[in-house]
Design a protein around this motif. Sequence first.
Motif, PDB file in Angstrom:
ATOM      1  N   UNK A  77      34.974  22.066   5.675  1.00 24.67           N
ATOM      2  CA  UNK A  77      35.959  21.858   6.949  1.00 24.67           C
ATOM      3  C   UNK A  77      36.499  23.417   6.821  1.00 24.67           C
ATOM      4  N   UNK A  78      36.570  24.227   6.276  1.00 23.02           N
ATOM      5  CA  UNK A  78      36.899  25.227   6.036  1.00 23.02           C
ATOM      6  C   UNK A  78      35.938  26.248   6.971  1.00 23.02           C
ATOM      7  N   UNK A  79      36.759  27.601   6.943  1.00 22.17           N
ATOM      8  CA  UNK A  79      35.741  28.598   7.962  1.00 22.17           C
ATOM      9  C   UNK A  79      34.120  28.937   7.602  1.00 22.17           C
ATOM     10  N   UNK A  80      34.244  28.146   6.107  1.00 20.24           N
ATOM     11  CA  UNK A  80      32.401  28.858   5.589  1.00 20.24           C
ATOM     12  C   UNK A  80      31.894  27.035   6.446  1.00 20.24           C
ATOM     13  N   UNK A  81      32.584  26.998   6.518  1.00 19.87           N
ATOM     14  CA  UNK A  81      31.949  25.261   8.072  1.00 19.87           C
ATOM     15  C   UNK A  81      30.840  24.687   6.607  1.00 19.87           C
ATOM     16  N   UNK A  82      29.766  23.849   7.632  1.00 16.44           N
ATOM     17  CA  UNK A  82      28.732  23.207   6.401  1.00 16.44           C
ATOM     18  C   UNK A  82      27.587  24.159   6.051  1.00 16.44           C
ATOM     19  N   UNK A  83      26.622  24.206   5.075  1.00 11.74           N
ATOM     20  CA  UNK A  83      25.955  25.037   4.998  1.00 11.74           C
ATOM     21  C   UNK A  83      26.019  25.463   3.597  1.00 11.74           C
ATOM     22  N   UNK A  84      24.798  26.193   3.512  1.00 12.14           N
ATOM     23  CA  UNK A  84      24.361  27.391   1.913  1.00 12.14           C
ATOM     24  C   UNK A  84      25.795  27.702   1.529  1.00 12.14           C
ATOM     25  N   UNK A  85      26.673  28.264   2.502  1.00 15.67           N
ATOM     26  CA  UNK A  85      28.065  29.543   1.963  1.00 15.67           C
ATOM     27  C   UNK A  85      29.214  28.368   1.675  1.00 15.67           C
ATOM     28  N   UNK A  86      29.388  27.362   2.025  1.00 21.61           N
ATOM     29  CA  UNK A  86      30.244  26.051   1.289  1.00 21.61           C
ATOM     30  C   UNK A  86      29.794  25.806  -0.096  1.00 21.61           C
ATOM     31  N   UNK A  87      28.444  25.457  -0.209  1.00 18.58           N
ATOM     32  CA  UNK A  87      27.761  24.765  -1.274  1.00 18.58           C
ATOM     33  C   UNK A  87      28.138  26.168  -2.730  1.00 18.58           C
ATOM     34  N   UNK A  88      27.319  27.616  -1.722  1.00 18.35           N
ATOM     35  CA  UNK A  88      27.514  28.269  -2.930  1.00 18.35           C
ATOM     36  C   UNK A  88      28.962  28.696  -3.671  1.00 18.35           C
ATOM     37  N   UNK A  89      30.032  28.756  -3.073  1.00 21.74           N
ATOM     38  CA  UNK A  89      31.044  29.279  -3.387  1.00 21.74           C
ATOM     39  C   UNK A  89      32.113  28.140  -4.094  1.00 21.74           C
ATOM     40  N   UNK A  90      31.793  26.165  -3.557  1.00 25.68           N
ATOM     41  CA  UNK A  90      32.374  25.193  -4.643  1.00 25.68           C
ATOM     42  C   UNK A  90      31.451  25.618  -6.219  1.00 25.68           C
TER      43      UNK A  90
END
Length: 223
Positions: A77-90
């Motif tokens: 729900x942040x500017x990272x959005x849905x997809x790989x960037x959010x997964x990598x950060x998490x």
Amino acid sequence: MFVWFNDPLNWTNPDGILVRLREHLEISFLAVLFGCLIAWPLGIWLGRRGAASGVVVLLSNLTQAVPVIALLTILSLSPLGIGKPAVVVALAVFALPPLLANAHTGMREIDPEVRDAARGMGLRESEMLWRVELPLAVPYLATGLRIATTQVVATAALATLVNGGGLGNIISAGFGLGPGRGDAQILAGAVLVAGLALLIDGLMALVERKITPKVLRQAAGRT
């Protein structure tokens, strides 16, 4: 499950095993890499100071207290959005505790007499770090890397929840087929994730042994 594995299309199609495996490894590699870039310098710096055990415990507890699913939801729900960037950060956040704790412990476990001897030989602080302290801390750094990598690979299946790809997509697609129809695919996906985690753990154990200096391995064996 064996019939599903024996179908060539399940390996080569755009949503097949080979594509999802590549995505899974890519996500895991980036997450561990970013985790190392943050945790190792911080753990080494705090460990050299010698009085920050409470800070390391606090940081480790904070990162472990947040479930990966909750973190994925927040990041999507942040500017990272849905997809790989959010997964990598998490997943990078999930990898921090073992990397940070082992880097800190590796520095703290170095005998003060070794540092005194290095200073007596005229080594500067930077030289002492690279030529004395880091080689002695290698077993701890390698152990932290092994734990973090295995955990990340096993947990990366959750990437499918935010359209992040990986082997978890095989499992979720199996559930989408409905009760009874996708059981083989669900089981196959679970076996792939578990098998990959075990394989990575075994490979990391070999790497850990190879990069640990022989003298330190012998000393650990005697202990």
